[in-house]
Design a protein around this motif. Structure first.
Motif, PDB file in Angstrom:
ATOM      1  N   ASN A1193      28.974  78.529   8.618  1.00  0.00           N
ATOM      2  CA  ASN A1193      29.177  78.582   7.178  1.00  0.00           C
ATOM      3  C   ASN A1193      27.853  78.353   6.478  1.00  0.00           C
ATOM      4  O   ASN A1193      26.936  77.745   7.017  1.00  0.00           O
ATOM      5  CB  ASN A1193      30.176  77.513   6.747  1.00  0.00           C
ATOM      6  CG  ASN A1193      31.560  77.819   7.286  1.00  0.00           C
ATOM      7  OD1 ASN A1193      31.953  78.969   7.347  1.00  0.00           O
ATOM      8  ND2 ASN A1193      32.247  76.772   7.720  1.00  0.00           N
ATOM      9  N   THR A1267      22.900  81.082   1.711  1.00  0.00           N
ATOM     10  CA  THR A1267      23.813  82.121   1.224  1.00  0.00           C
ATOM     11  C   THR A1267      24.442  82.786   2.436  1.00  0.00           C
ATOM     12  O   THR A1267      23.866  82.820   3.541  1.00  0.00           O
ATOM     13  CB  THR A1267      23.057  83.175   0.415  1.00  0.00           C
ATOM     14  OG1 THR A1267      22.016  83.707   1.261  1.00  0.00           O
ATOM     15  CG2 THR A1267      22.481  82.621  -0.843  1.00  0.00           C
ATOM     16  N   PRO A1268      25.630  83.257   2.194  1.00  0.00           N
ATOM     17  CA  PRO A1268      26.238  83.963   3.333  1.00  0.00           C
ATOM     18  C   PRO A1268      25.507  85.301   3.564  1.00  0.00           C
ATOM     19  O   PRO A1268      24.864  85.834   2.669  1.00  0.00           O
ATOM     20  CB  PRO A1268      27.683  84.184   2.901  1.00  0.00           C
ATOM     21  CG  PRO A1268      27.798  83.839   1.457  1.00  0.00           C
ATOM     22  CD  PRO A1268      26.543  83.211   0.988  1.00  0.00           C
ATOM     23  N   ASP A1319      30.887  82.098   3.927  1.00  0.00           N
ATOM     24  CA  ASP A1319      31.089  81.026   2.939  1.00  0.00           C
ATOM     25  C   ASP A1319      31.957  79.939   3.492  1.00  0.00           C
ATOM     26  O   ASP A1319      32.898  80.179   4.204  1.00  0.00           O
ATOM     27  CB  ASP A1319      31.757  81.611   1.666  1.00  0.00           C
ATOM     28  CG  ASP A1319      30.728  82.320   0.803  1.00  0.00           C
ATOM     29  OD1 ASP A1319      29.561  81.894   0.841  1.00  0.00           O
ATOM     30  OD2 ASP A1319      31.094  83.358   0.204  1.00  0.00           O
TER      31      ASP A1319
END
Lengths: 1319, 155
Positions: A1193, A1267-1268, A1319
């Motif tokens: 994540n 950030t993803p 996320d």
């Protein structure tokens, strides 16, 4: 030298013409007493022996009344025509004075007959005969002397009669002469009477009452020791008569002499006035001439000269040509006798054995016989005196012998007494008597040689010439003239004056005589003989030929072909012919037209004398020697004649021996058939022997213009020596080219080879040659031994003649060596070879065993088995067998295509006769499956433009066996570096493919034809040096199956593996099933291509090139280290691990394919190779596997641990390990600017000064993704230190040196670690 | 006059034999050859004797070169007379006259001499032919014609 007034003075031939010329007369015979020796009655076995013995007594010495020793010569004849006797007045030596008969009887009747014949002979020659002897040989050894009436016919009576006839006899002189003669002859009788007294009375024969000759009786086999004595006695008595006549003649009053006449003159003088002055002179001249003759005969040669001269003078003045000629001839004769005393001595055999001891007695040799037995001396009377004396009573005339004779006899008896004991004395005396010792012969005193009338050499010839001219005026004197010519010629021969001799001989031809054929022949014979003597061989030959034709002329009542033949044969030298045909051919002298004529005549003569062998021989000779001089037509005719002759007797190459002992050498026909070419042939290739051990090369061939003497000599010696070998017990061949020069078909049978040296069995050959077209003939034979064989020629049997045609005697235009020499080696085995291809479902592989050619088709990569069966067809076991292969491939490829087990082969030896051995040959369709050529179009996305070097680059490599040295390793390296960043690395086979060049014989996309020869070398038997060689031709057709057109490598999911991506094209028209791993396969349609990934382990880093298989090292050695060994290693790794198998579905053929020779670029190598650094990447202590994606994540803290281990064998320095994060947009764009989305804690770049070998370094950092998204981690380790994995690399990387100090090498962790952040 | 003319090489091989006669049968030809062939003996003997004479006096060597080429009558038979002539290169020229024919019986020596000299000249002309190999038979038809002419003209 003919008189121009020929025949003027002659008349028509009368009955008294002397018509029997005596061609054997010689000039010295003028001085000889003529004695006839005749065999009568039965044939005496030893007649010839006795005749010879008598002949030896041709000279005795008599002491005359004045104490002078007379040299008396005798001429013995076997036959004497009585007509010639009539010329006795003309030339006294023609008078037959004595008669000796040798007769044989067995009984009384025969004895009577013999006596009768003897008496009749006496009557026949009664006009001239003075005395005779009869030697009678009766049966048994010992004969009693038959009762015999005292002989009435005696010299005395004859003398008396003669005197009565000649009215001018001087009565006063006779008694003394008579007494002298008698005493001497009486003393001669002694031994003869003693002989008769020895004989024991066994049989009683009586001679007829009218037999009044002094006869001696012997047994037939008696040695007749006293023969010579008797003959000498006879001569002695003859001498005294002649001497008395001479004296008588000399005392005649010249004015009162009667005219002496030649036989044919008798009519000429009828009615002439004999009292004319002219005729008186004529009489005087003739009488003087007669006296001269007698003087000459009685041994007073010098005296005769004067008389001849004076008579000639007288006769000349009265133009009595005939007698003048005779006088001149006599003059010549007397002179010649004086000048050439050896004329007389040439005939008798010289025996000088008892010369020394007897020489004192020589002068009295005649009286030796008195003393043998003094008692018998008076017991037996001489038959000559038996008229007045009986055997018991010594004749009264004997006692009052001249004082001199008594003196001699007494002296003699004294000397004899000493010898009486000696048994051999008789023989001694005999011998001494016989010996006509030259040294002791009382020579004419030197003064006589200076006689004023003695003619010189030239004078003799000149006088003779004149004499002959005079003779020629009388036709009736033809015989005399002929004889004179011969005599003159003989003198000229003696004088060594050939021209004069030939002149005299030539004259003979002109004398017109009516002769019998026999006499004509004799004339020519004698002429020929004399011509030969003066070296006029052609003339001699001409005369001989004339004589020969006379023998068989139509006029000849009894033709004698035998004589004719021999005369012809003996005239060969005159025609420059030899009996040896080779001589004639070599010398080619003489006149061919005449030679041909003569030879033809000889053939006819031989045929007519019924000696067909000779006729055939001479005809062969004629054809052989005169061939070039004969016209085509003649050649044909003679050949046909020869055929006809040989039908009677076949001609053979053996010498013929004539009865005369002459040898006619063989004549061989070399012209029929004509041989224009003759060479022994080497054995056919399959049977040619070779050396097992090839001679080592002696070094480079060096040409030198200098001719060493030794070398030249050697080459000369070896003329005709063949370089190849023949084998014992093996059929060998000689090739010849024959032409039939005759216009008809010629059958030549039984042609064989003539050899010498070792035993050779020639196989006869029969051929029929058409006219005038060259035919090639092969003669065969088998050598039966080991050693040197000389081929000397060939034998033929044609036209009925067997000929041995030897090469050295061949006609000139062809230059053959004298012989061909061949070496024959021990017998070698022979084999037959069969091949059999395993029919393992390979329908396409077809075997055609046409001859020794095997045709096999194979797909590339296919393998099959071929069985070669070797059968020994000879009687010799095969003990040595060696198989080797020659092909148009290089040896490297060859060993792959053809494989066999040699040990298996050797274990089958020896192969017994008629046994079979087999060899299994594995065939593999070895090929280069990498298509380096065209096929680019198969890849739509190919990056050809980026790799220009690919295009066309294989072309120079395709066939060249030499590696292209122009390859630049830097090129590939740099290109690899350049392309490092690009996503895919295309295969390149630029110049670096040099090591694979030898393999790519042909591009795999096309079929290849491989021609291979299996060389079987085998031997056996005794010879360890030579072997035979058989060749099995194998035509292998390699068909294209699959090819790999392009390749690439891709990293696999796990770092230890990679994918090799291959574009495989099916080049067949069938569907193919390609197995590229154990369990993965793909079907490819015909002519289609397909891309297959082949998973592979990466090439372990520590695999050194040394561990590669041999082939590679070899290839490397070929490419002389210029290649990139790293690449090589990788390539090798791939080759070994990629196993492609294909299967043609329709034809059910399977095979293999390999990627051997694959080339890799630098970038590819990085993929293929294991990294030298061992990466271990862990996230959150969790080890990452390749291709594994880690999910987390956003904001999660990840701990990234990187551990690197050094796999190299040495420490690494100045390593810089860096970790970088980036995003891959998968469109080729990489985004390294992630400051906003990634936060890292800890160093993302560490520098390790040193990393020891096998040591590990660990670095850890923490990362947080803000950030993803999809992130990737690029972990790399770089070093500023130059990398050198191996020494070669080090050397070659020199070009990289300028980059030192910068980053020289980067290792990456591949594939990059991917992290997906959610996320 | 002449019935036959022969040219004989120095090795006594016949180079040319020409004859005129009533019949030209081979028999006639053969008999001519016999005649000429048998004359060679006498011819050679004469050459040898002339040589030995020269040998006796080496100073006279020059004179041998100048010796008379004409050898005179070699021999005669009942029907023919044979004359010889030797060139300096030992080529023998033989001329045969018939003694039976009236013209030939009383031929003079000088005539024969001139005839042979002319023959010599003809021979020299014939071998001047560059295509003629010395020692070969003379096959020139011109020579043949001229020789025949020579034989006839002298009758």
């Amino acid at each position: 030298m003919r008189s121009s007034v020929s025949y003027i003075l002659s008349h028509a031939p009368g009955e008294s013409v002397m018509s029997h010329p005596d061609y054997t007369q010689e000039i010295q015979h003028h001085a000889c007493l003529l004695v006839l020796v005749k065999g009568i009655g039965g044939v005496l076995k030893n007649f010839n022996k006795l005749w010879e013995r008598i002949q030896k007594v041709n000279n005795i010495k008599v002491t005359d009344s004045s104490g002078q020793v007379r040299d008396i010569w005798v001429r013995y004849v076997r036959d004497y025509p009585v007509e010639n006797n009539d010329w006795g007045d003309f030339q006294t030596h023609r008078r037959l004075l004595g008669l000796i008969t040798l007769s044989k009887f067995t009984n009384q009747i025969e004895l009577n007959e013999v006596c009768r014949v003897h008496e009749s002979l006496k009557v026949k020659y009664s006009n001239t005969l003075f005395d005779s002897r009869a030697f009678m040989f009766g049966p048994g050894n010992n004969l009693k002397k038959p009762e015999q009436e005292p002989e009435i016919y005696s010299a005395f009576e004859d003398e008396k009669l003669f005197k009565e006839k000649s009215s001018l006899s001087d009565k006063m002189s006779i008694p003394s002469e008579q007494a002298d003669s008698l005493s001497s002859s009486e003393s001669f009788q002694r031994p003869s009477s003693s002989t008769t007294s020895y004989s024991l009375p066994e049989e009683n024969f009586t001679t007829p009452s009218n037999f009044k000759t002094h006869a001696m009786f012997y047994g037939e086999n008696d040695p007749v020791l006293d023969l010579e004595q008797h003959v000498a006695e006879l001569i002695n008595s003859l001498f005294w008569v002649v001497e008395s006549k001479r004296l008588e003649r000399s005392k005649e009053k010249l004015e009162k002499v009667s005219l002496l006449l030649a036989p044919f003159e008798k009519r000429d003088f009828v009615g002439l006035d004999m009292e004319s002055r002219n005729n008186k002179k004529r009489c005087m001249g003739r009488v003087t001439k007669n006296l001269a003759d007698l003087t000459l005969q009685s041994g007073l040669v010098a005296e005769s000269l004067t008389q001849y001269h004076s008579s000639a003078e007288i006769l000349k003045s009265v133009n009595d040509w005939l007698w003048l000629a005779a006088a001149k001839e006599g003059h010549c004769a007397a002179s010649a006798i004086l000048i050439y005393p050896n004329l007389r001595n040439s005939t008798p055999l010289q025996r000088n054995a008892s010369l020394q001891e007897n020489s004192p007695l020589k002068l009295k040799s005649l009286s030796l016989y008195q003393s043998n037995d003094p008692f018998r001396k008076f017991k037996m009377g001489s038959p000559q005196k038996s008229k007045v004396s009986s055997p018991v009573n010594p004749p009264s005339e004997l006692t009052p012998s001249s004082s001199e004779s008594i003196e001699t006899s007494s002296r003699q008896s004294e000397s004899e007494i000493a010898d009486t004991e000696s048994l051999s004395s008789d023989i001694e005396y005999q011998r001494s008597f016989l010996t006509p010792d030259l040294p002791s012969i009382p020579r004419q005193p030197q003064s006589q040689l200076h006689n004023q009338y003695l003619l010189s050499n030239e004078d003799i010839a000149e006088k003779y010439r004149k004499a002959i001219i005079h003779y020629s005026k009388y036709q009736n004197a033809g015989i005399i003239e002929t004889e004179a010519c011969f005599k003159a010629a003989r003198i000229a021969v003696e004088q060594n004056n050939s021209l004069i001799a030939s002149g005299f001989l030539q004259n003979v031809m002109f004398i017109n005589l009516t002769l019998s054929e026999q006499e004509k022949i004799q004339r020519f014979d004698t002429l020929a003989e004399l011509y030969k003597e003066i070296g006029f061989l052609r003339k001699a030959a001409f005369c001989q030929r004339l004589a020969a034709t006379r023998h068989v002329s139509v006029n000849n009542p009894n033709p004698d072909w035998r004589r004719c033949y021999y005369l012809m044969l003996h005239s060969f030298p005159g025609h420059k012919l030899s009996l040896d045909p080779n001589y004639v051919i070599q010398h080619q002298v003489g006149w061919p037209v005449l030679q041909i004529q003569l030879l033809q005549e000889v053939v006819v003569a031989a045929k007519r004398m019924v000696h067909p062998a000779l006729a055939t021989r001479h005809m062969t000779f004629l054809l052989q020697t005169m061939w070039p001089h004969l016209t085509k037509h003649e050649q044909r005719d003679l050949a046909i004649q020869l055929q006809a002759l040989s039908a009677q007797c076949e001609g053979g190459p053996v010498p013929l021996v004539l009865e005369t002992g002459e040898v006619i050498p063989p004549a061989n026909l070399t012209h029929v058939p004509h041989c224009s070419h003759f060479t022994p042939r080497p054995l056919p290739p399959a049977r040619t022997p070779h050396l097992i051990k090839l001679k080592p090369q002696q070094g480079p061939f060096i040409f030198t213009p200098i001719h060493f003497g030794s070398l030249e000599r050697k080459s000369k010696k070896d003329e005709g020596k063949m370089e190849y070998l023949w084998v014992e017990d093996d059929i060998c061949e000689v090739q010849m080219k024959l032409t039939n020069p005759l216009p008809f078909e010629l059958k030549v049978s039984n042609m064989r080879l003539l050899t010498s040296g070792i035993v050779f069995e020639s196989i006869p050959e029969t051929i029929i040659l058409p006219p005038d077209s060259p035919t090639t003939v092969n003669l065969h034979g088998t050598p039966k031994e080991v050693g040197e064989l000389q081929i000397l020629g060939y034998s033929t049997h044609t036209l009925g003649v067997k000929s041995n045609c030897r090469l050295k005697n061949m006609p000139m235009p062809n230059k053959f060596p004298a012989s061909f020499t061949l070496e024959v080696i021990p017998s070698l085995p022979t084999i037959t070879i069969e091949t059999e291809v395993a029919v393992s479902g390979n329908l396409m592989s077809n075997l055609e065993s046409s001859g020794s050619v095997t045709n096999i088709s194979l797909y590339n990569g296919e393998s099959t088995e071929c069985v070669i069966k070797i059968t020994n067809t000879s009687n010799v076991p095969i003990e040595y067998l060696d198989l080797s292969i020659q092909s148009n491939m290089d040896s490297q490829l060859q060993t792959k295509v053809f494989q066999w087990n040699n040990d298996d082969l050797q274990s089958q030896l020896p192969i017994k006769p008629n046994n079979t051995a087999s060899i299994v040959m594995n065939l593999y369709g070895e090929a280069d499956f990498l298509d380096l050529g065209g096929c680019d179009n198969l890849f739509p996305n190919s990056l050809t433009s980026n790799y220009p070097s690919r295009v066309g680059s294989p072309v120079p490599n395709a066939h060249a066996s030499l590696p292209t040295q122009s390859s630049n390793p830097q090129n590939s390296l740099s290109s690899g570096l350049l392309n490092r960043t690009s996503g895919s690395f295309r295969s390149t086979n630029s110049q670096t493919t040099s090591w694979s060049a030898p393999l790519s014989v042909m591009p795999p996309s096309r079929g290849r034809q491989i021609e291979a020869q299996f060389l079987l070398r085998y031997s056996g038997g005794g010879d360890a040096e030579h072997c035979r060689q058989s060749t099995l031709q194998v035509n292998l057709e390699l068909l294209p199956s699959v090819s790999i057109t392009h390749w690439d490598v891709l990293p696999a999911e796990i770092p230890s593996q990679l994918y090799l991506v291959l574009d495989v094209t099916n080049l067949t028209s069938e569907e193919i099933d390609l197995h590229y791993t154990e369990n993965k396969h793909i079907l490819i349609e015909g002519k289609e291509s397909c891309r297959v990934p082949v998973p592979l382990d990466r090439c372990p880093f520590n695999v050194t090139p040394k561990s590669n298989n041999e082939d590679t090292t070899e290839i490397r050695s070929i490419s002389t280290g210029s290649s990139n060994s790293l690449e090589l290693m990788c390539s090798e790794h791939i080759t070994q691990n990629v196993k492609l198998r294909w299967n043609l579905l329709q034809s059910n053929i399977s095979g293999r394919a390999s990627v051997k020779g694959i080339t890799l670029s630098q970038a590819m190598i990085y993929i293929v190779r294991m990294s030298p650094l061992n990466w271990e990447v862990s996230i959150n202590k969790q080890c990452m596997k390749p291709q594994e994606e880690y999910s987390c994540n956003a904001g999660e803290c990840l701990s990234l641990g990187v551990s690197i281990g050094n796999h190299l064998a040495r420490p690494l320095h100045k390593l810089c390990l860096s970790v970088q994060f980036y995003q891959d947009y998968n469109n080729g764009v990489l985004n390294y600017k992630l400051e906003n989305s990634v936060a890292t804690a800890g160093n993302n770049k560490v520098v390790l000064t040193t990393l020891e070998e096998t040591a590990k370094a660990y670095h850890e950092c923490t990362v947080v993704f803000l950030t993803p998204g999809e992130f990737k981690i690029d972990i790399q380790c770089s070093t500023t230190e130059p990398i050198s994995e191996d020494p070669i690399k080090e050397e070659n990387s020199s070009i990289i040196q300028p980059c030192a100090g910068e980053i020289s090498h980067v290792w990456r962790f591949i594939p990059p670690v991917a992290i997906s952040v959610t996320d | 006059m002449a019935v036959c003319v022969a040219v004989i090489g120095k090795d006594n091989s016949p180079l040319y034999i020409g004859g005129i006669g009533t019949d030209s049968s081979t028999d006639n030809e053969l008999s001519r050859q016999w005649l000429v062939h048998t004359a060679l003996d006498a011819l050679e003997e004469r050459l040898v004797s002339s040589n030995t004479n020269a040998g006796n006096a080496p100073a006279n060597a020059a004179r041998t070169d100048l010796r008379d080429l004409y050898l005179g009558l070699l021999y005669s038979t009942d029907t023919h007379k044979i004359y010889g002539y030797v060139t300096n290169t030992r080529i023998k020229l033989v001329l045969v006259t018939s003694s039976t024919s009236p013209s030939g019986s009383n031929i003079r020596d000088a005539e024969v001499r001139t005839a042979l000299r002319r023959l010599h000249a003809l021979y020299a002309d014939a071998i001047c032919n560059p295509f003629h190999l010395p020692g070969d038979q003379i096959t020139s038809s011109k020579f043949d014609k001229q020789v025949k002419n020579l034989m006839l003209n002298n009758v």
